[in-house]
Design a protein around this motif. Sequence first.
Motif, PDB file in Angstrom:
ATOM      1  N   LYS A  35      88.739  88.344  69.802  1.00  0.00           N
ATOM      2  CA  LYS A  35      89.154  87.093  69.158  1.00  0.00           C
ATOM      3  C   LYS A  35      90.388  87.332  68.288  1.00  0.00           C
ATOM      4  O   LYS A  35      91.368  86.592  68.360  1.00  0.00           O
ATOM      5  N   ASN A  36      90.349  88.385  67.484  1.00  0.00           N
ATOM      6  CA  ASN A  36      91.495  88.718  66.630  1.00  0.00           C
ATOM      7  C   ASN A  36      92.711  89.132  67.460  1.00  0.00           C
ATOM      8  O   ASN A  36      93.841  88.788  67.138  1.00  0.00           O
ATOM      9  N   GLY A  37      92.472  89.870  68.531  1.00  0.00           N
ATOM     10  CA  GLY A  37      93.568  90.324  69.387  1.00  0.00           C
ATOM     11  C   GLY A  37      94.259  89.185  70.131  1.00  0.00           C
ATOM     12  O   GLY A  37      95.446  89.268  70.431  1.00  0.00           O
ATOM     13  N   PHE A  38      93.534  88.118  70.415  1.00  0.00           N
ATOM     14  CA  PHE A  38      94.102  86.975  71.129  1.00  0.00           C
ATOM     15  C   PHE A  38      94.654  85.909  70.190  1.00  0.00           C
ATOM     16  O   PHE A  38      95.226  84.923  70.660  1.00  0.00           O
ATOM     17  N   ALA A  39      94.514  86.103  68.884  1.00  0.00           N
ATOM     18  CA  ALA A  39      95.039  85.124  67.927  1.00  0.00           C
ATOM     19  C   ALA A  39      96.547  84.985  68.135  1.00  0.00           C
ATOM     20  O   ALA A  39      97.265  85.979  68.229  1.00  0.00           O
ATOM     21  N   GLY A  40      97.022  83.781  68.242  1.00  0.00           N
ATOM     22  CA  GLY A  40      98.447  83.535  68.421  1.00  0.00           C
ATOM     23  C   GLY A  40      98.911  83.577  69.865  1.00  0.00           C
ATOM     24  O   GLY A  40     100.075  83.281  70.140  1.00  0.00           O
ATOM     25  N   ILE A  41      98.061  83.946  70.791  1.00  0.00           N
ATOM     26  CA  ILE A  41      98.400  83.947  72.213  1.00  0.00           C
ATOM     27  C   ILE A  41      97.986  82.584  72.775  1.00  0.00           C
ATOM     28  O   ILE A  41      96.871  82.121  72.551  1.00  0.00           O
ATOM     29  N   ASP A  42      98.890  81.953  73.501  1.00  0.00           N
ATOM     30  CA  ASP A  42      98.638  80.600  73.995  1.00  0.00           C
ATOM     31  C   ASP A  42      97.723  80.547  75.216  1.00  0.00           C
ATOM     32  O   ASP A  42      97.016  79.561  75.413  1.00  0.00           O
ATOM     33  N   ALA A  43      97.751  81.586  76.039  1.00  0.00           N
ATOM     34  CA  ALA A  43      96.898  81.592  77.229  1.00  0.00           C
ATOM     35  C   ALA A  43      96.610  83.022  77.649  1.00  0.00           C
ATOM     36  O   ALA A  43      97.459  83.906  77.529  1.00  0.00           O
ATOM     37  N   VAL A  44      95.389  83.217  78.134  1.00  0.00           N
ATOM     38  CA  VAL A  44      94.955  84.506  78.684  1.00  0.00           C
ATOM     39  C   VAL A  44      94.335  84.204  80.051  1.00  0.00           C
ATOM     40  O   VAL A  44      93.564  83.248  80.193  1.00  0.00           O
ATOM     41  N   HIS A  45      94.685  85.010  81.035  1.00  0.00           N
ATOM     42  CA  HIS A  45      94.143  84.787  82.383  1.00  0.00           C
ATOM     43  C   HIS A  45      93.827  86.132  83.026  1.00  0.00           C
ATOM     44  O   HIS A  45      94.719  86.965  83.199  1.00  0.00           O
ATOM     45  N   HIS A  46      92.571  86.330  83.373  1.00  0.00           N
ATOM     46  CA  HIS A  46      92.150  87.511  84.127  1.00  0.00           C
ATOM     47  C   HIS A  46      91.924  87.091  85.577  1.00  0.00           C
ATOM     48  O   HIS A  46      91.335  86.037  85.835  1.00  0.00           O
ATOM     49  N   GLN A  47      92.361  87.934  86.492  1.00  0.00           N
ATOM     50  CA  GLN A  47      92.076  87.728  87.904  1.00  0.00           C
ATOM     51  C   GLN A  47      91.488  89.035  88.420  1.00  0.00           C
ATOM     52  O   GLN A  47      92.141  90.081  88.326  1.00  0.00           O
ATOM     53  N   ALA A  48      90.267  88.983  88.922  1.00  0.00           N
ATOM     54  CA  ALA A  48      89.570  90.201  89.354  1.00  0.00           C
ATOM     55  C   ALA A  48      89.178  90.099  90.823  1.00  0.00           C
ATOM     56  O   ALA A  48      89.003  89.010  91.364  1.00  0.00           O
ATOM     57  N   GLY A  49      89.026  91.256  91.434  1.00  0.00           N
ATOM     58  CA  GLY A  49      88.606  91.293  92.830  1.00  0.00           C
ATOM     59  C   GLY A  49      88.366  92.710  93.297  1.00  0.00           C
ATOM     60  O   GLY A  49      88.333  93.639  92.499  1.00  0.00           O
ATOM     61  N   ASN A  50      88.221  92.848  94.604  1.00  0.00           N
ATOM     62  CA  ASN A  50      87.922  94.136  95.228  1.00  0.00           C
ATOM     63  C   ASN A  50      86.680  94.762  94.600  1.00  0.00           C
ATOM     64  O   ASN A  50      86.677  95.941  94.231  1.00  0.00           O
ATOM     65  N   TYR A  51      85.642  93.969  94.474  1.00  0.00           N
ATOM     66  CA  TYR A  51      84.399  94.428  93.868  1.00  0.00           C
ATOM     67  C   TYR A  51      83.678  95.421  94.757  1.00  0.00           C
ATOM     68  O   TYR A  51      83.507  95.187  95.959  1.00  0.00           O
ATOM     69  N   LEU A  52      83.280  96.525  94.153  1.00  0.00           N
ATOM     70  CA  LEU A  52      82.395  97.497  94.791  1.00  0.00           C
ATOM     71  C   LEU A  52      81.155  97.578  93.922  1.00  0.00           C
ATOM     72  O   LEU A  52      81.259  97.860  92.723  1.00  0.00           O
ATOM     73  N   VAL A  53      79.995  97.308  94.502  1.00  0.00           N
ATOM     74  CA  VAL A  53      78.742  97.257  93.752  1.00  0.00           C
ATOM     75  C   VAL A  53      77.793  98.298  94.324  1.00  0.00           C
ATOM     76  O   VAL A  53      77.572  98.346  95.531  1.00  0.00           O
ATOM     77  N   ASN A  54      77.257  99.123  93.434  1.00  0.00           N
ATOM     78  CA  ASN A  54      76.260 100.120  93.821  1.00  0.00           C
ATOM     79  C   ASN A  54      75.044  99.981  92.930  1.00  0.00           C
ATOM     80  O   ASN A  54      75.167  99.966  91.705  1.00  0.00           O
ATOM     81  N   PHE A  55      73.886  99.891  93.557  1.00  0.00           N
ATOM     82  CA  PHE A  55      72.635  99.791  92.813  1.00  0.00           C
ATOM     83  C   PHE A  55      71.982 101.157  92.720  1.00  0.00           C
ATOM     84  O   PHE A  55      72.074 101.963  93.643  1.00  0.00           O
ATOM     85  N   ALA A  56      71.346 101.397  91.588  1.00  0.00           N
ATOM     86  CA  ALA A  56      70.605 102.640  91.383  1.00  0.00           C
ATOM     87  C   ALA A  56      69.369 102.626  92.281  1.00  0.00           C
ATOM     88  O   ALA A  56      69.043 101.612  92.907  1.00  0.00           O
ATOM     89  N   ALA A  57      68.667 103.750  92.323  1.00  0.00           N
ATOM     90  CA  ALA A  57      67.443 103.842  93.123  1.00  0.00           C
ATOM     91  C   ALA A  57      66.459 102.753  92.704  1.00  0.00           C
ATOM     92  O   ALA A  57      65.806 102.137  93.544  1.00  0.00           O
ATOM     93  N   GLU A  58      66.351 102.534  91.410  1.00  0.00           N
ATOM     94  CA  GLU A  58      65.579 101.403  90.899  1.00  0.00           C
ATOM     95  C   GLU A  58      66.557 100.237  90.801  1.00  0.00           C
ATOM     96  O   GLU A  58      67.555 100.340  90.077  1.00  0.00           O
ATOM     97  N   PRO A  59      66.325  99.146  91.514  1.00  0.00           N
ATOM     98  CA  PRO A  59      67.328  98.077  91.582  1.00  0.00           C
ATOM     99  C   PRO A  59      67.416  97.211  90.311  1.00  0.00           C
ATOM    100  O   PRO A  59      67.619  96.012  90.381  1.00  0.00           O
ATOM    101  N   ILE A  60      67.280  97.869  89.159  1.00  0.00           N
ATOM    102  CA  ILE A  60      67.444  97.150  87.888  1.00  0.00           C
ATOM    103  C   ILE A  60      68.710  97.622  87.168  1.00  0.00           C
ATOM    104  O   ILE A  60      68.951  97.251  86.032  1.00  0.00           O
ATOM    105  N   GLU A  61      69.510  98.421  87.861  1.00  0.00           N
ATOM    106  CA  GLU A  61      70.788  98.886  87.340  1.00  0.00           C
ATOM    107  C   GLU A  61      71.828  98.794  88.447  1.00  0.00           C
ATOM    108  O   GLU A  61      71.513  99.033  89.608  1.00  0.00           O
ATOM    109  N   ALA A  62      73.048  98.459  88.049  1.00  0.00           N
ATOM    110  CA  ALA A  62      74.133  98.385  89.031  1.00  0.00           C
ATOM    111  C   ALA A  62      75.424  98.850  88.389  1.00  0.00           C
ATOM    112  O   ALA A  62      75.677  98.583  87.214  1.00  0.00           O
TER     113      ALA A  62
END
Length: 147
Positions: A63-90
């Motif tokens: 919040k403090n780092g974005f003070a005074g900035i008019d716009a912020v835009h993140h664009q993400a992709g190329n997701y690689l997802v791996n689940f642990a042996a117990e599927p409660i972690e990724a």
Amino acid sequence: MENKSKRDEVIELANKLFIYTDYQQWDKLLDEVLTENIWFDMSSLGAGEGKKFPAKEICTMWKNGFAGIDAVHHQAGNYLVNFAAEPIEANVFCYAIALHYKNAATQGKTREFVGSYDLHCVLTDKGWRIDSFTYKVKYVNGNVDFK
């Protein structure tokens, strides 16, 4: 009834991280995305060594780092997802670009950060949450100091 796979759920969680940050929806980040304490590492940007932080403190830093900035835009992709042996972690890896815009800047109105994220997600009683966040910058371009 919507039927999402676990993979879809953790990718949506990563997308919420970026979207809620862009719109500065700190309460949503705290309620829907982050665990109470996060391993947080942005050392590739010179932020010091990674360590555990309360999620509220991370939101305050952003919040403090974005003070005074008019716009912020993140664009993400190329997701690689791996689940642990117990599927409660990724582990989620993705590329992302963050663009910042400041109309009042005189030496260029934008700066961009290009890099990748390593996120660790855990399944809690509230659903999937991020408990570890590492950013690895590839390069920064534009008016970095917003002069």
